[in-house]
Design a protein around this motif. Structure first.
Motif, PDB file in Angstrom:
ATOM      1  N   ARG A 236       0.424  -1.618  -0.155  1.00  0.00           N
ATOM      2  CA  ARG A 236       0.141  -0.178   0.078  1.00  0.00           C
ATOM      3  C   ARG A 236       1.327   1.091  -0.163  1.00  0.00           C
ATOM      4  O   ARG A 236       0.843   2.408  -0.911  1.00  0.00           O
ATOM      5  CB  ARG A 236      -0.973  -0.241   1.260  1.00  0.00           C
ATOM      6  N   PRO A 237       1.634   0.780   0.675  1.00  0.00           N
ATOM      7  CA  PRO A 237       2.120   2.411   0.800  1.00  0.00           C
ATOM      8  C   PRO A 237       3.092   3.390  -0.790  1.00  0.00           C
ATOM      9  O   PRO A 237       2.732   5.081  -0.740  1.00  0.00           O
ATOM     10  CB  PRO A 237       3.644   2.653   1.432  1.00  0.00           C
ATOM     11  N   ILE A 238       3.647   2.221  -1.407  1.00  0.00           N
ATOM     12  CA  ILE A 238       3.592   2.922  -3.069  1.00  0.00           C
ATOM     13  C   ILE A 238       2.646   3.106  -3.528  1.00  0.00           C
ATOM     14  O   ILE A 238       3.229   3.992  -4.446  1.00  0.00           O
ATOM     15  CB  ILE A 238       4.186   1.050  -3.682  1.00  0.00           C
ATOM     16  N   VAL A 239       1.623   2.853  -3.517  1.00  0.00           N
ATOM     17  CA  VAL A 239       0.185   3.349  -3.627  1.00  0.00           C
ATOM     18  C   VAL A 239       0.384   4.846  -3.355  1.00  0.00           C
ATOM     19  O   VAL A 239       0.198   5.511  -4.098  1.00  0.00           O
ATOM     20  CB  VAL A 239      -0.812   2.560  -4.062  1.00  0.00           C
ATOM     21  N   ASP A 240       0.142   5.000  -2.417  1.00  0.00           N
ATOM     22  CA  ASP A 240       0.212   5.991  -0.944  1.00  0.00           C
ATOM     23  C   ASP A 240       1.048   7.357  -2.433  1.00  0.00           C
ATOM     24  O   ASP A 240       0.930   8.132  -1.553  1.00  0.00           O
ATOM     25  CB  ASP A 240      -0.242   5.463  -0.005  1.00  0.00           C
ATOM     26  N   TYR A 241       2.199   6.619  -2.706  1.00  0.00           N
ATOM     27  CA  TYR A 241       2.976   8.056  -2.963  1.00  0.00           C
ATOM     28  C   TYR A 241       2.774   7.782  -4.686  1.00  0.00           C
ATOM     29  O   TYR A 241       3.441   8.464  -4.943  1.00  0.00           O
ATOM     30  CB  TYR A 241       4.416   6.374  -2.836  1.00  0.00           C
ATOM     31  N   ASN A 242       1.773   7.269  -4.919  1.00  0.00           N
ATOM     32  CA  ASN A 242       1.702   7.255  -6.764  1.00  0.00           C
ATOM     33  C   ASN A 242       3.084   6.972  -7.495  1.00  0.00           C
ATOM     34  O   ASN A 242       2.870   7.655  -8.123  1.00  0.00           O
ATOM     35  CB  ASN A 242       1.150   8.590  -6.532  1.00  0.00           C
ATOM     36  N   TRP A 243       3.691   6.083  -6.301  1.00  0.00           N
ATOM     37  CA  TRP A 243       4.981   5.367  -7.855  1.00  0.00           C
ATOM     38  C   TRP A 243       4.118   4.137  -8.240  1.00  0.00           C
ATOM     39  O   TRP A 243       4.724   4.869  -9.346  1.00  0.00           O
ATOM     40  CB  TRP A 243       5.637   5.225  -6.201  1.00  0.00           C
ATOM     41  N   LEU A 244       2.603   3.452  -8.267  1.00  0.00           N
ATOM     42  CA  LEU A 244       2.430   2.333  -9.143  1.00  0.00           C
ATOM     43  C   LEU A 244       1.069   2.534  -8.381  1.00  0.00           C
ATOM     44  O   LEU A 244       0.626   3.596  -8.119  1.00  0.00           O
ATOM     45  CB  LEU A 244       3.151   1.564  -9.008  1.00  0.00           C
TER      46      LEU A 244
END
Length: 324
Positions: A236-244
C-alpha cells in the motif's frame, strides 16, 4: 453447544470467506460437540443456501430484498435469530460488511465481541481468541469470561478450507423487517476501473514496499520482473506515494494473488499485505529487518539491502538464461 456462521455473499455469489468460517466452525463443534448452523439473508438466496448446505448441520434462510446489503436490517434479523437458537458462538468475517454488522449486533445482544481473530479455540468451556498486534510482530491471546454467547470476527484468508459434510438441513424463516423501520437503502456497487495488468492472473510477481526508498529505484525491480517474465506489484505505501497505480496493490485493500512465485522486496509484512499473498506457492522475501513479519510466511528469506541484492540477482538470472 452450537456455532452460528453468518454466510457472506455478494452479487449473487457466496464469498470464499464463508467456506473459511464454515471450516473453522466445523473444527470447533467437532472438538467440543454440538451443531454447526449457518444463516444466509437477502434476495433470492435459496440457491446460495443449497450450495453451502452440506457444509453445515442446518442452514437458516431468510429471503427479503430489503435485507440485501443492508447492515441495519441484518442486525434486526440476526438479533431475533440468535435469541431463538441461543448459539454458544457466533462467527462472522472480519470484512467491511462484517465489521458494519458485528459491533451493532453485539451491542444489541449485550454480548462480548472480539474482532480480527487469527486463531480460535475453547479451553475448559472458555473461548480463547488470538489476535495479531503491533503490525503482526506479536500474537496475543484474549480470553472471554464465561458467558452464554460469544461473538468473533475472523480475519479473511487466515483459515484453511476443509470439507466435512454436515446434515445439510435447510429451514426457511420469515423476515421480521418492516419497511418503515429501515433507514438505509442499498443503491449499488461501484467497481474500480481495470488496469493494464491483471496481477491476479500472473504466475510470477515481484512486489515492492517501502524498502525501495525512492521512485527511481523501481527500475531495478522492473528489470528483474522482465528477466523473470513476471509482473510488478506493490504494498500500500507505494500506491500512497503514487509510484504505482492502485491496480498493482496486493493486500486486504488491494488484490488477493496466488502466483507460483511471489518475491517480496522491502516489504515489512503487515497483516493487511500478508492476507493478499500468503497462499502463493513459493514466497521469497528480501528485507533488512530480520524481525520483519514477512519472514513468518516466506518459504525463503534474505536479510539484506535489496538495492544491492536485486541487481546482482538480475545479473545472475540473465547469465543463466544467456541474456546479455
Amino acid at each position: 453447544m452450537s456455532v452460528l456462521i453468518v454466510a457472506e455473499h455478494r452479487k449473487g455469489e457466496i464469498r470464499d470467506v464463508t467456506f473459511e468460517l464454515l471450516s473453522k466452525g466445523r473444527e470447533i463443534v467437532k472438538a467440543m460437540g454440538g451443531d454447526l448452523y449457518a444463516v444466509i439473508l437477502g434476495k433470492d438466496v435459496m440457491k446460495l443456501a443449497k450450495s453451502i448446505a452440506e457444509f453445515a448441520d442446518k442452514i437458516f434462510v431468510i429471503e427479503d430484498e430489503r435485507v440485501e446489503n443492508n447492515a441495519e436490517a441484518y442486525v434486526r434479523v440476526l438479533k431475533r435469530l440468535v435469541e431463538r437458537i441461543s448459539p454458544k458462538l457466533i462467527i462472522m468475517a472480519n470484512s467491511s460488511f462484517g465489521l458494519d454488522i458485528a459491533p451493532c449486533l453485539a451491542m444489541e445482544l449485550d454480548i462480548p465481541l472480539i474482532t480480527d481473530c487469527v486463531g480460535l479455540k475453547f479451553s475448559d468451556d472458555k473461548l480463547i481468541a488470538t489476535k495479531s498486534i503491533y503490525g503482526g510482530k506479536v500474537l496475543a491471546d484474549y480470553l472471554f469470561d464465561y458467558g452464554k454467547t460469544y461473538f468473533v470476527t475472523l480475519r479473511v484468508g487466515e483459515f484453511k478450507v476443509t470439507y466435512e459434510k454436515g446434515r445439510g438441513e435447510i429451514e426457511v424463516l420469515p423476515s421480521i423487517v418492516k419497511e418503515e423501520v429501515v433507514n438505509k437503502r442499498f443503491i449499488g456497487f461501484i467497481e474500480p476501473e481495470k488496469g493494464e495488468v491483471d496481477i491476479t492472473a500472473a504466475d510470477i510477481i515481484i512486489s515492492i514496499g517501502r524498502g525501495i526508498k525512492e521512485k527511481g529505484n523501481i527500475k531495478i525491480t522492473e528489470e528483474l520482473a522482465n528477466t523473470l517474465g513476471g509482473v510488478l506489484a506493490c504494498s500500500r505505501p507505494i500506491v500512497d506515494y503514487n509510484w504505482l497505480p492502485k491496480d498493482r496493490q496486493v493486500g486486504s485493500s488491494g488484490k488477493i494473488v496466488k502466483p507460483k512465485l511471489y518475491l517480496a522486496l522491502g516489504i515489512s509484512g503487515a497483516f493487511q499485505h500478508i492476507i493478499g499473498m500468503k497462499d502463493s506457492s513459493l514466497i521469497i522475501a528480501i528485507n533488512k529487518d530480520p524481525m520483519a513479519p514477512i519472514f513468518r510466511v516466506a518459504h525463503y528469506g534474505v536479510v539484506g539491502d535489496l538495492l544491492k541484492i536485486v541487481p546482482e540477482l538480475t545479473r545472475m538470472i540473465k547469465e543463466s538464461k544467456g541474456i546479455k
